[in-house]
Design a protein around this motif. Structure first.
Motif, PDB file in Angstrom:
ATOM      1  N   ASP A  22       0.837  -1.197   0.000  1.00 13.57           N
ATOM      2  CA  ASP A  22       0.000   0.000   0.000  1.00 13.57           C
ATOM      3  C   ASP A  22       0.874   1.249   0.000  1.00 13.57           C
ATOM      4  O   ASP A  22       1.966   1.274   0.572  1.00 13.57           O
ATOM      5  CB  ASP A  22      -0.910   0.011   1.237  1.00 13.57           C
ATOM      6  CG  ASP A  22      -2.014  -1.030   1.166  1.00 13.57           C
ATOM      7  OD1 ASP A  22      -2.154  -1.673   0.118  1.00 13.57           O
ATOM      8  OD2 ASP A  22      -2.737  -1.199   2.170  1.00 13.57           O
ATOM      9  N   GLY A  23       0.404   2.286  -0.675  1.00  5.17           N
ATOM     10  CA  GLY A  23       1.106   3.568  -0.687  1.00  5.17           C
ATOM     11  C   GLY A  23       2.423   3.560  -1.430  1.00  5.17           C
ATOM     12  O   GLY A  23       3.301   4.376  -1.123  1.00  5.17           O
ATOM     13  N   SER A  24       2.585   2.695  -2.431  1.00  2.00           N
ATOM     14  CA  SER A  24       3.887   2.566  -3.104  1.00  2.00           C
ATOM     15  C   SER A  24       3.868   2.966  -4.574  1.00  2.00           C
ATOM     16  O   SER A  24       4.903   2.959  -5.231  1.00  2.00           O
ATOM     17  CB  SER A  24       4.384   1.125  -2.991  1.00  2.00           C
ATOM     18  OG  SER A  24       3.455   0.236  -3.586  1.00  2.00           O
ATOM     19  N   VAL A  25       2.692   3.323  -5.101  1.00  2.00           N
ATOM     20  CA  VAL A  25       2.544   3.602  -6.531  1.00  2.00           C
ATOM     21  C   VAL A  25       2.201   5.075  -6.738  1.00  2.00           C
ATOM     22  O   VAL A  25       1.381   5.645  -6.024  1.00  2.00           O
ATOM     23  CB  VAL A  25       1.435   2.699  -7.126  1.00  2.00           C
ATOM     24  CG1 VAL A  25       1.069   3.145  -8.522  1.00  2.00           C
ATOM     25  CG2 VAL A  25       1.875   1.245  -7.104  1.00  2.00           C
ATOM     26  N   ASP A  26       2.840   5.699  -7.743  1.00  2.00           N
ATOM     27  CA  ASP A  26       2.601   7.113  -8.029  1.00  2.00           C
ATOM     28  C   ASP A  26       1.387   7.342  -8.915  1.00  2.00           C
ATOM     29  O   ASP A  26       0.723   8.374  -8.819  1.00  2.00           O
ATOM     30  CB  ASP A  26       3.831   7.729  -8.711  1.00  2.00           C
ATOM     31  CG  ASP A  26       5.051   7.699  -7.813  1.00  2.00           C
ATOM     32  OD1 ASP A  26       5.210   8.625  -7.000  1.00  2.00           O
ATOM     33  OD2 ASP A  26       5.841   6.735  -7.923  1.00  2.00           O
ATOM     34  N   LEU A  27       1.120   6.397  -9.806  1.00  2.00           N
ATOM     35  CA  LEU A  27       0.066   6.589 -10.803  1.00  2.00           C
ATOM     36  C   LEU A  27      -0.581   5.252 -11.141  1.00  2.00           C
ATOM     37  O   LEU A  27       0.123   4.262 -11.382  1.00  2.00           O
ATOM     38  CB  LEU A  27       0.665   7.209 -12.071  1.00  2.00           C
ATOM     39  CG  LEU A  27      -0.235   7.329 -13.300  1.00  2.00           C
ATOM     40  CD1 LEU A  27      -1.395   8.285 -13.037  1.00  2.00           C
ATOM     41  CD2 LEU A  27       0.571   7.789 -14.521  1.00  2.00           C
ATOM     42  N   ILE A  28      -1.887   5.220 -11.152  1.00  2.00           N
ATOM     43  CA  ILE A  28      -2.634   4.102 -11.730  1.00  2.00           C
ATOM     44  C   ILE A  28      -3.150   4.556 -13.084  1.00  2.00           C
ATOM     45  O   ILE A  28      -3.835   5.578 -13.180  1.00  2.00           O
ATOM     46  CB  ILE A  28      -3.814   3.665 -10.831  1.00  2.00           C
ATOM     47  CG1 ILE A  28      -3.300   3.129  -9.491  1.00  2.00           C
ATOM     48  CG2 ILE A  28      -4.647   2.594 -11.534  1.00  2.00           C
ATOM     49  CD1 ILE A  28      -4.415   2.806  -8.513  1.00  2.00           C
ATOM     50  N   LEU A  29      -2.799   3.828 -14.111  1.00  2.00           N
ATOM     51  CA  LEU A  29      -3.199   4.168 -15.482  1.00  2.00           C
ATOM     52  C   LEU A  29      -3.721   2.888 -16.105  1.00  2.00           C
ATOM     53  O   LEU A  29      -2.966   1.932 -16.278  1.00  2.00           O
ATOM     54  CB  LEU A  29      -1.997   4.711 -16.258  1.00  2.00           C
ATOM     55  CG  LEU A  29      -2.245   5.449 -17.566  1.00  2.00           C
ATOM     56  CD1 LEU A  29      -0.966   6.156 -18.028  1.00  2.00           C
ATOM     57  CD2 LEU A  29      -2.758   4.546 -18.673  1.00  2.00           C
ATOM     58  N   ASN A  70      -0.215  11.452  -2.713  1.00  2.00           N
ATOM     59  CA  ASN A  70      -0.303  12.471  -3.763  1.00  2.00           C
ATOM     60  C   ASN A  70      -0.421  11.848  -5.154  1.00  2.00           C
ATOM     61  O   ASN A  70      -0.091  12.466  -6.158  1.00  2.00           O
ATOM     62  CB  ASN A  70       0.900  13.412  -3.711  1.00  2.00           C
ATOM     63  CG  ASN A  70       2.212  12.710  -4.055  1.00  2.00           C
ATOM     64  OD1 ASN A  70       2.300  11.477  -3.977  1.00  2.00           O
ATOM     65  ND2 ASN A  70       3.223  13.472  -4.420  1.00  2.00           N
ATOM     66  N   GLY A  71      -0.917  10.604  -5.207  1.00  2.00           N
ATOM     67  CA  GLY A  71      -1.016   9.881  -6.464  1.00  2.00           C
ATOM     68  C   GLY A  71      -2.251  10.240  -7.272  1.00  2.00           C
ATOM     69  O   GLY A  71      -3.160  10.935  -6.802  1.00  2.00           O
ATOM     70  N   SER A  72      -2.282   9.737  -8.507  1.00  2.00           N
ATOM     71  CA  SER A  72      -3.371  10.029  -9.446  1.00  2.00           C
ATOM     72  C   SER A  72      -3.807   8.762 -10.152  1.00  2.00           C
ATOM     73  O   SER A  72      -3.118   7.740 -10.121  1.00  2.00           O
ATOM     74  CB  SER A  72      -2.924  11.064 -10.487  1.00  2.00           C
ATOM     75  OG  SER A  72      -2.460  12.251  -9.879  1.00  2.00           O
TER      76      SER A  72
END
Length: 274
Positions: A22-29, A70-72
């Motif tokens: 959890d909390g390790s990815v900057d962007l889900i696309l 602060n991810g998107s």
């Protein structure tokens, strides 16, 4: 770097997401199945409406905790289900844009009882107000005529004139035709140009992009080309083989703009040497 980074796992995302802290990815696309009956080698795109929306909510709730504070998220959807899925996401995130991808479909054929559908809908969502967004990385340069028209003294030194303008929320980029050099054997492959824009804008250099539905691997390839890390999942072993092949030879798939720049640079160098 941890073992799950820069990997595409050939497994169901609902199972595989447990691999990612959890909390390790900057962007889900992601470009999930639209439930329009496409053949992906399984029944993932052939559910009832209720089952499809329930499954969508299930994977969203499994994926969102992987984002940094602060991810998107960018999600490709069809107009048929975007209202319901946008409502789901609005309960969990802040919606920044509805982006319309104009696929540049020729005006021929289609329904005679409704208007022809020639676009995909993309939702852009963020976790909080200080989300990462690098506008300068995706600005579109003004052409020479526009710059000349803005040559009056009041425009001299204007940064925006030199670096270009903010992309609008209507993106007109041709779909990938069968003869296109990027094209892989996948029915709904998205253009690198679009995916790279999202990654450059919403994932910091060295960051991690997560795609739960890799398909032909365009998200992974775009991340690699943009010097970002990636992780994702794909159920179909044939598509996993395509992804492996594309990642092994990324230099064979330059975008058209990059190819044109390279060609122009070569021409200039040749003239200078002559």
């Amino acid at each position: 770097m941890t073992s799950w980074v820069n990997q595409v796992f050939c497994e169901d995302a609902l199972t595989g997401l447990a691999r990612i802290p959890d909390g390790s990815v900057d962007l889900i696309l992601t470009d999930p199945p639209y439930n329009l009956g496409k053949d992906y080698g399984n029944a993932s795109d052939q559910q009832t409406v209720d089952a499809y929306l329930a499954w969508t909510e299930q994977w969203i709730d499994a994926a969102l905790p992987k984002l940094k504070a602060n991810g998107s998220l960018y999600i490709f959807l069809t107009w048929r289900f975007s209202p319901e899925i946008f409502v789901m996401l609005k309960k969990r995130m802040t919606m920044m844009n509805e982006i319309i991808w104009d696929r540049r479909v020729p005006s021929m054929g289609g329904s005679v009882r409704s208007y022809s559908s020639v676009h995909d809908t993309i939702g852009f969502f963020v976790n909080r107000k200080d989300y990462y967004f690098d506008l300068d990385a995706v600005r579109i340069p003004y052409d020479a005529a526009t710059k000349k028209a803005r040559s009056r003294s009041i425009f001299i030194g204007a940064k925006w004139l030199e670096v270009g303008y903010n992309p609008k929320d209507l993106w007109s980029v041709s779909r990938l035709h069968r003869e296109h050099p990027e094209r892989a054997d996948h029915p709904t492959q998205k253009p690198l140009e679009i995916i790279e824009r999202m990654i450059k804008a919403s994932c910091p250099p060295g960051g991690v992009v997560l795609d739960p539905f890799m398909g032909s691997g365009t998200t992974a390839l775009a991340a690699q080309r943009c010097e970002r890390n990636f992780v994702g999942f794909e159920l179909n072993p044939d598509y996993c083989a395509i992804i492996e092949s594309r990642l092994a030879a990324p230099k064979l798939e330059p975008t058209r703009k990059a190819a044109k720049r390279k060609s122009a640079a070569t021409a200039v160098a040749t003239e200078e040497q002559a």
